[in-house]
Every structure is written in structure tokens, then in C-alpha cells.
Design an enzyme around this catalytic site. Structure first.
Site, PDB file in Angstrom:
ATOM      1  N   TYR A   1       1.129  -1.101  -0.037  1.00  0.00           N
ATOM      2  CA  TYR A   1       0.064  -0.017  -0.198  1.00  0.00           C
ATOM      3  C   TYR A   1       0.965   1.294   0.108  1.00  0.00           C
ATOM      4  CZ  TYR A   1      -2.826   3.883   1.906  1.00  0.00           C
ATOM      5  OH  TYR A   1      -3.558   4.943   2.018  1.00  0.00           O
TER       6      TYR A   1
HETATM    7  P1  NAD Z   1     -12.719   5.409   1.768  1.00  0.00           P
HETATM    8  O1  NAD Z   1     -12.510   3.869   1.393  1.00  0.00           O
HETATM    9  O2  NAD Z   1     -13.661   5.444   2.742  1.00  0.00           O
HETATM   10  O3  NAD Z   1     -13.062   6.559   0.547  1.00  0.00           O
HETATM   11  C1  NAD Z   1     -12.552   6.159  -0.660  1.00  0.00           C
HETATM   12  C2  NAD Z   1     -13.492   6.214  -1.580  1.00  0.00           C
HETATM   13  O4  NAD Z   1     -13.242   6.147  -2.886  1.00  0.00           O
HETATM   14  C3  NAD Z   1     -14.446   5.232  -1.634  1.00  0.00           C
HETATM   15  O5  NAD Z   1     -15.978   5.685  -1.309  1.00  0.00           O
HETATM   16  C4  NAD Z   1     -14.696   4.651  -2.905  1.00  0.00           C
HETATM   17  O6  NAD Z   1     -15.957   4.099  -3.339  1.00  0.00           O
HETATM   18  C5  NAD Z   1     -13.774   5.575  -3.808  1.00  0.00           C
HETATM   19  N1  NAD Z   1     -13.435   5.028  -4.868  1.00  0.00           N
HETATM   20  C6  NAD Z   1     -12.276   4.265  -5.078  1.00  0.00           C
HETATM   21  N2  NAD Z   1     -11.818   3.934  -6.230  1.00  0.00           N
HETATM   22  C7  NAD Z   1     -12.694   4.531  -7.142  1.00  0.00           C
HETATM   23  C8  NAD Z   1     -12.884   4.691  -8.466  1.00  0.00           C
HETATM   24  N3  NAD Z   1     -11.987   4.075  -9.184  1.00  0.00           N
HETATM   25  N4  NAD Z   1     -13.754   5.429  -8.850  1.00  0.00           N
HETATM   26  C9  NAD Z   1     -14.657   6.190  -8.171  1.00  0.00           C
HETATM   27  N5  NAD Z   1     -14.616   5.826  -6.750  1.00  0.00           N
HETATM   28  C10 NAD Z   1     -13.539   5.207  -6.176  1.00  0.00           C
HETATM   29  O7  NAD Z   1     -11.260   6.041   2.474  1.00  0.00           O
HETATM   30  P2  NAD Z   1     -10.712   7.118   2.985  1.00  0.00           P
HETATM   31  O8  NAD Z   1     -10.350   6.516   4.446  1.00  0.00           O
HETATM   32  O9  NAD Z   1     -11.857   8.176   3.002  1.00  0.00           O
HETATM   33  O10 NAD Z   1      -9.256   7.438   2.331  1.00  0.00           O
HETATM   34  C11 NAD Z   1      -9.415   8.443   1.472  1.00  0.00           C
HETATM   35  C12 NAD Z   1      -8.038   8.510   0.874  1.00  0.00           C
HETATM   36  O11 NAD Z   1      -7.316   9.094   1.883  1.00  0.00           O
HETATM   37  C13 NAD Z   1      -7.711   7.240   0.073  1.00  0.00           C
HETATM   38  O12 NAD Z   1      -6.770   7.807  -1.146  1.00  0.00           O
HETATM   39  C14 NAD Z   1      -6.626   6.796   1.357  1.00  0.00           C
HETATM   40  O13 NAD Z   1      -5.646   6.070   0.846  1.00  0.00           O
HETATM   41  C15 NAD Z   1      -6.038   8.076   1.816  1.00  0.00           C
HETATM   42  N6  NAD Z   1      -5.645   8.001   3.321  1.00  0.00           N
HETATM   43  C16 NAD Z   1      -6.344   7.519   4.251  1.00  0.00           C
HETATM   44  C17 NAD Z   1      -5.949   7.566   5.588  1.00  0.00           C
HETATM   45  C18 NAD Z   1      -6.980   7.185   6.535  1.00  0.00           C
HETATM   46  O14 NAD Z   1      -6.312   6.946   7.670  1.00  0.00           O
HETATM   47  N7  NAD Z   1      -8.368   7.217   6.487  1.00  0.00           N
HETATM   48  C19 NAD Z   1      -4.736   7.628   5.581  1.00  0.00           C
HETATM   49  C20 NAD Z   1      -3.886   8.172   4.735  1.00  0.00           C
HETATM   50  C21 NAD Z   1      -4.340   8.186   3.379  1.00  0.00           C
END
Ligand code: NAD
Length: 317
Positions: free
Chosen positions: A148
Site C-alpha cells: 500500500y
Molecule cells: P474510503 O474507502 O472511505 O473512501 C475512498 C472512496 O473512494 C470510496 O468511497 C470508494 O468508493 C471511492 N473510490 C475508490 N476507487 C474509486 C474509483 N476508481 N472511482 C470512483 N470512486 C472510487 O477511504 P478514506 O479512509 O476516506 O481515504 C480516502 C483517501 O485518503 C484514500 O486515498 C486513502 O488512501 C487516503 N488516506 C486515508 C487515510 C486514513 O487513515 N483513512 C490515511 C492516509 C491516506
């Protein structure tokens, strides 16, 4: 001019949409999860879906015409991706490459062509791997310990390439985000669910691993600031909560605030799980005039309250 949010039905994306609308801004949102068929998307978007300044496009960003979506956008905040360290091993890596590398490239290419004036890429503390002492600094070489983390580091490298080609892209390295709407696969969600009568919390390793946790509203404020600030293309900044805590201390805090024990099922350490994450926030603080405001105690209390209210809707993995 609208601000475009990809991944808008997710944890961070939906919270960002709520904050933007509350601030009087127009939002054009993309997510492949539809509120009519996905209960988590429905719960996350319930507060915004009927707002007159909110437009939702339900589609996969790899399949939709992004030129239309990005047309006239003031900024794009690209949160759509494949989160999760654990699922990135083995066969799971393909989804991370598609979600985090290919998806980011396609979005940045479309944003460059559309002349979008600011693109904010969601990156992660996972690019750092282990942080031995002090807080991780953005200038240090990245050293991810999980597939990841590699996929997020690759997305950042792509951002550097697109910055050179004229896209005003900046990347934010989020450190373990928590708070209401936190994903059910994340550790704190599972700890709280265990305390509230769900499955025992499967604790990977000895629980001494330390994490910098960041409250979701603080993440949203940093993201909004990055979408508006005058930053050089290719800029990267840490977004952390300001303190690092051990998993065992987090479990104890949930027990104390929730008034119930957390049943624990011990399990071997997870490969690629860093012993410690911690952020040096100086660069972000000085460039964005932002700093985290929510204490861990306050934020965990709010997550406990939220999980109690939606327990019936969310299924623990
Ligand atoms: P999440 O899974 O709740 O939200 C991601 C959303 O993106 C989902 O609703 C999913 O349906 C949508 N998605 C994914 N691929 C898609 C595509 N091809 N087309 C359309 N929609 C798509 O995740 P989150 O926790 O809200 O994280 C959001 C971002 O932040 C991600 O990129 C994640 O890697 C990054 N991030 C999150 C954290 C954390 O602690 N939550 C930490 C570091 C980075």
C-alpha cells in the site's frame, strides 16, 4: 466554480463535502459507490445528498469522462483510492495499483488537460515506513514497508512528474485518520465496535506499536487550506494529529471513555505494520497556517458516540 471531490462517498471525502457545503462552496462529487445500493455511502452522504450545491456523479473514475467532471473546477481533491495496508499484500496489490497508481495518473492527466488550477492528492504516512525518532519530515527519502505504501509513494512520484508538466498538484500525507464515519476496517473502529458488543478486537502484535492519529475535521481543514493556498507545484506536506500513541493506550482510552472493556484476540504482528508513525508538522503549519485542533480524547469520544448511533448500519469485518 465548484470544487471537485473524488472518493466523495468515503470517510474523509464525505466529511470534506459537508464542510465545503457548510462554508457556502459548490461541490461536484464523484464516487463509484451509490447511496441507493451501498449503506455506508448512504450514511456518509445523508447530510449532503439533497443539498442544492451538491452534485453527485456515481461512476468509476477509470470509466467516466473526467474532462466533463473537471470542466470549470476551482480545484480537484483526489481522495478516491484503495486504502488499507493489510489488503495490499498478495493478490490484493492489483487493486491498490489500480486504485492508487492508475487512478491517480488518470485523474492528474485529465486535470492537466482541463487546466485545473489546483489538484490535491491524498497520500499517506505509509510512504515513510518506520520512524525511529522525532517526527517524519517530508524531505527525507521515502521507505514504505507495505505494498500500500509503495502504491502511495508511486502516486506521489507521478505527482512530481505532472507538476513538471504544469499541473499545480500538491500531496498531503495523512497520518491515520479517525473520527465519525471512520472505515469499519480501521483499528479504532474495530476497537470501539468490540467495546460496544461486536467481535473481539484482533490485536496484531503486542500493541506497543505507536500511531499518530489525526481527527477527520483537522484533515478536512488542512485539505481545504491546501486547495486554496499558494503552494509550488509538487509541494508535499504532512497532516498529523500532533501526538503519537500506542495501540494499547488507545484501547485503554476507549475502555475509559466508553465505560466498557474491549475484548481482545491476540494475533501475530502484521507484515508491513510500522512500529511507529509520527509527523513533523512544521512545513504544513508554516505553509498552510494550519495546525491540528482536536485532542485524541475529544476525538475518540466523538467516534464512540457516532459508532453507538450507527451500530446497526455498519457491519464489523
Ligand atoms: P474510503 O474507502 O472511505 O473512501 C475512498 C472512496 O473512494 C470510496 O468511497 C470508494 O468508493 C471511492 N473510490 C475508490 N476507487 C474509486 C474509483 N476508481 N472511482 C470512483 N470512486 C472510487 O477511504 P478514506 O479512509 O476516506 O481515504 C480516502 C483517501 O485518503 C484514500 O486515498 C486513502 O488512501 C487516503 N488516506 C486515508 C487515510 C486514513 O487513515 N483513512 C490515511 C492516509 C491516506
Amino acid at each position: 466554480m465548484p470544487l471537485v471531490v473524488t472518493g466523495a462517498a468515503g470517510f474523509i471525502g464525505s466529511t470534506l463535502c459537508s464542510a465545503l457545503l457548510a462554508d457556502g462552496q459548490r461541490v461536484r462529487a464523484l464516487d463509484r459507490r451509490h447511496p441507493a445500493t451501498d449503506p455506508i455511502a448512504a450514511a456518509n452522504l445523508a447530510a449532503v445528498v439533497d443539498h442544492p450545491d451538491f452534485e453527485l456523479v456515481t461512476a468509476d473514475l477509470l470509466e467516466v469522462d473526467l474532462a466533463d467532471l473537471f470542466d470549470g473546477a476551482r480545484a480537484v481533491v483526489h481522495l478516491a483510492g484503495q486504502p488499507g495496508v493489510q489488503t495490499s499484500w498478495g493478490d490484493g496489490f492489483a487493486a491498490h495499483v489500480e486504485g492508487n497508481v492508475l487512478g491517480s495518473q488518470v485523474a492528474m492527466e485529465a486535470a492537466r488537460r482541463a487546466g485545473v488550477p489546483r489538484f490535491v492528492l491524498a497520500s499517506s504516512s505509509s510512504v515513510y515506513g518506520d520512524v525511529a525518532r522525532g517526527g517524519a519530515r517530508e524531505g527525507a527519502p521515502v521507505s514504505p514497508r507495505s505494498p500500500y505504501g509503495v502504491s502511495k509513494a508511486a502516486a506521489e512520484q507521478l505527482a512530481g512528474v505532472y507538476a513538471e508538466r504544469g499541473l499545480p498538484v500538491v500531496a498531503l500525507r495523512y497520518f491515520t485518520v479517525y473520527g465519525p464515519r471512520q472505515r469499519p476496517d480501521m483499528a479504532l473502529h474495530r476497537i470501539v465496535a468490540a467495546a460496544q458488543g461486536g467481535d473481539a478486537f484482533v490485536r496484531r502484535g503486542d500493541g506497543k506499536q505507536r500511531r499518530e492519529l489525526t481527527y477527520v475535521d483537522d484533515v478536512v481543514q488542512a485539505t481545504i487550506a491546501a486547495a486554496q493556498a499558494d503552494l509550488p507545484p509538487g509541494w508535499i506536506g504532512n497532516v498529523g494529529g500532533g501526538a503519537s500513541t500506542s495501540l494499547n493506550a488507545l484501547i485503554a482510552l476507549v475502555e475509559e471513555l466508553g465505560g466498557r472493556p474491549v475484548p481482545i484476540e491476540p494475533s501475530p504482528a502484521l507484515p508491513g505494520d510500522p512500529a511507529r508513525t509520527a509527523a513533523d508538522l512544521r512545513r504544513t503549519t508554516s505553509a498552510l497556517g494550519w495546525s491540528p485542533r482536536t485532542s485524541l480524547r475529544e476525538g475518540v469520544a466523538r467516534q464512540i458516540e457516532w459508532q453507538a448511533s450507527v451500530r446497526a448500519l455498519l457491519v464489523s469485518p
